[in-house]
Design an enzyme around this catalytic site. Structure first.
Site, PDB file in Angstrom:
ATOM      1  N   LYS A 194       0.851  -1.184   0.000  1.00 15.72           N
ATOM      2  CA  LYS A 194       0.000   0.000   0.000  1.00 15.72           C
ATOM      3  C   LYS A 194       0.885   1.233   0.000  1.00 15.72           C
ATOM      4  CE  LYS A 194      -3.586   2.314   2.641  1.00 15.72           C
ATOM      5  NZ  LYS A 194      -4.552   2.207   3.725  1.00 15.72           N
ATOM      6  N   LYS A 247      -2.187  -1.444  -3.906  1.00 15.17           N
ATOM      7  CA  LYS A 247      -3.070  -0.284  -3.820  1.00 15.17           C
ATOM      8  C   LYS A 247      -2.254   0.985  -3.884  1.00 15.17           C
ATOM      9  CE  LYS A 247      -6.094   1.856  -0.518  1.00 15.17           C
ATOM     10  NZ  LYS A 247      -6.352   2.014   0.869  1.00 15.17           N
TER      11      LYS A 247
HETATM   12  C1  PBG Z   1      -7.418   3.078   5.660  1.00  9.43           C
HETATM   13  C2  PBG Z   1      -7.702   3.028   4.215  1.00  9.43           C
HETATM   14  C3  PBG Z   1      -7.570   4.037   3.246  1.00  9.43           C
HETATM   15  C4  PBG Z   1      -8.078   3.509   2.060  1.00  9.43           C
HETATM   16  C5  PBG Z   1      -8.470   2.210   2.327  1.00  9.43           C
HETATM   17  N1  PBG Z   1      -8.217   1.924   3.658  1.00  9.43           N
HETATM   18  C6  PBG Z   1      -7.113   5.432   3.362  1.00  9.43           C
HETATM   19  C7  PBG Z   1      -5.739   5.740   3.720  1.00  9.43           C
HETATM   20  O1  PBG Z   1      -4.876   4.888   3.897  1.00  9.43           O
HETATM   21  O2  PBG Z   1      -5.493   6.943   3.854  1.00  9.43           O
HETATM   22  C8  PBG Z   1      -8.198   4.240   0.754  1.00  9.43           C
HETATM   23  C9  PBG Z   1      -9.263   3.738  -0.158  1.00  9.43           C
HETATM   24  C10 PBG Z   1      -9.609   4.655  -1.279  1.00  9.43           C
HETATM   25  O3  PBG Z   1      -8.993   5.720  -1.486  1.00  9.43           O
HETATM   26  O4  PBG Z   1     -10.543   4.317  -2.003  1.00  9.43           O
HETATM   27  N2  PBG Z   1      -6.116   3.041   6.044  1.00  9.43           N
END
Ligand code: PBG
Length: 324
Positions: A194, A247
């Site tokens: 991520k 992601k």
């Molecule tokens: C929580 C999380 C996030 C997303 C999914 N889980 C936000 C982040 O890490 O700031 C983002 C999902 C999206 O942008 O559609 N940690």
């Protein structure tokens, strides 16, 4: 001209193109993310994500039925608690919106695959994904809370938990906690790779989870790094991840392709809120054909090697694919 090979021969008609097409999207490829809020009969549209709303558990179950009927097998749940505090104390509550939504979904649609996002950022007043020790994230103290959150989701009936916090060791901590309590069949879909991405902007409006100071670069990955992605994924596999996620998706197709080549676990990719919002915004101004851009981006993500795609377009795409 006596060209021996003319690639255009196989592009001549739609029927020929269909015969030689390498990548096919199916409703089974999609996982639909949904946002749960406490209460009943509540639908709160999210401005930066047209077509997506925060829903109370009752309406969430109604909408999930539409998604299921379109052939989409799974949803991913995020929750907005009634109250946030320093220690995310609502995150593992059996009465929390996610835990309630899981129960409502499992009652209405027992076969639907219910996946829950496991993170603290929606539950902490400071908006970080872990507990703070001073201005720093306390990694190992956070693991205990994440394990409790995952357990509370499993107890509510979740089929899979999806840790998105990017703390070190969280997959192992969650696996151990689940196994100890008899949830050895609950799978872990790990947000293994991520990135610290600007494309999460609209989501943070949806989940009211923007960090109140600093940013997430101390725990999410540097967008400049590719080899580190393999190391992150390998660690999650060792700790017991069943599915590996990358992601965001479209800006990271190279990472999806390298994970798909390297690991034999199923690979998921998350087409995040900003990727969705870009297509929606351009289409609203008449600058892009929304359906074509949606299908092209999803096809590209699958072509790169994703077996599963988490996407806010899941409903629209499944409807389009079934000719509706
Ligand atoms: C929580 C999380 C996030 C997303 C999914 N889980 C936000 C982040 O890490 O700031 C983002 C999902 C999206 O942008 O559609 N940690």
């Amino acid at each position: 001209m006596d060209l021996v090979f003319r690639p255009r021969r196989l592009r001549r008609t739609e029927a020929i193109r269909r015969m030689v097409r390498e990548t096919h999207l199916r409703p089974e490829d999609f996982i639909y993310p949904m946002f749960a809020v406490p209460g009943s009969r509540l639908r709160q549209p999210i401005e930066a994500m047209p077509g997506i709303s925060r829903l109370s558990p009752d309406l969430l179950a109604e909408e999930a039925r539409v998604v299921w009927d379109l052939g989409v097998p799974a949803v991913l749940l995020f929750g907005l608690p009634a109250r946030k505090d320093d220690t995310a104390s609502e995150a593992a509550s059996p009465k929390g919106p996610v835990q309630q939504a899981v129960r409502a979904l499992k009652k209405a649609l027992p076969d639907l695959v219910v996946i829950t996002d496991v993170c603290l950022c929606g539950y902490t007043s400071h908006g970080h994904c872990g507990l703070l020790g001073g201005r720093e994230i306390d990694n190992d103290a956070t693991l205990e809370v994440l394990a409790e959150v995952a357990l509370s989701h499993a107890e509510a009936g979740a089929d899979m938990v999806a840790p998105s916090d990017m703390m070190d060791g969280r997959v192992g901590a969650i696996r151990e906690a689940l196994d100890e309590r008899g949830f050895e069949m609950v799978a872990i879909l790990s947000y293994a790779v991520k990135y610290a991405s600007s494309f999460y902007g609209p989501f943070r409006e949806a989940a009211e989870s923007a960090p109140q100071f600093g940013d997430r670069r101390g725990y999410q990955m540097d967008p400049a790094n590719a080899r580190e992605a393999l190391r992150e994924a390998a660690l999650d596999v060792e700790e017991g991840a069943d599915i590996l996620m990358v992601k965001p998706a479209l800006p990271y197709l190279d990472i999806i392709a390298s994970l798909a080549g390297e690991f034999d676990q199923p690979i998921a990719a998350y087409q995040v809120s900003g990727e969705y919002a870009m297509i929606k915004a351009a289409a609203a101004r008449g600058w892009l054909d929304e359906t074509a851009a949606m299908l092209e981006s999803l096809t590209a993500i699958k072509r790169a090697g994703a077996d599963l795609i988490l996407t806010y377009f899941a409903q629209d795409a499944a409807r389009t694919l079934s000719g509706g």
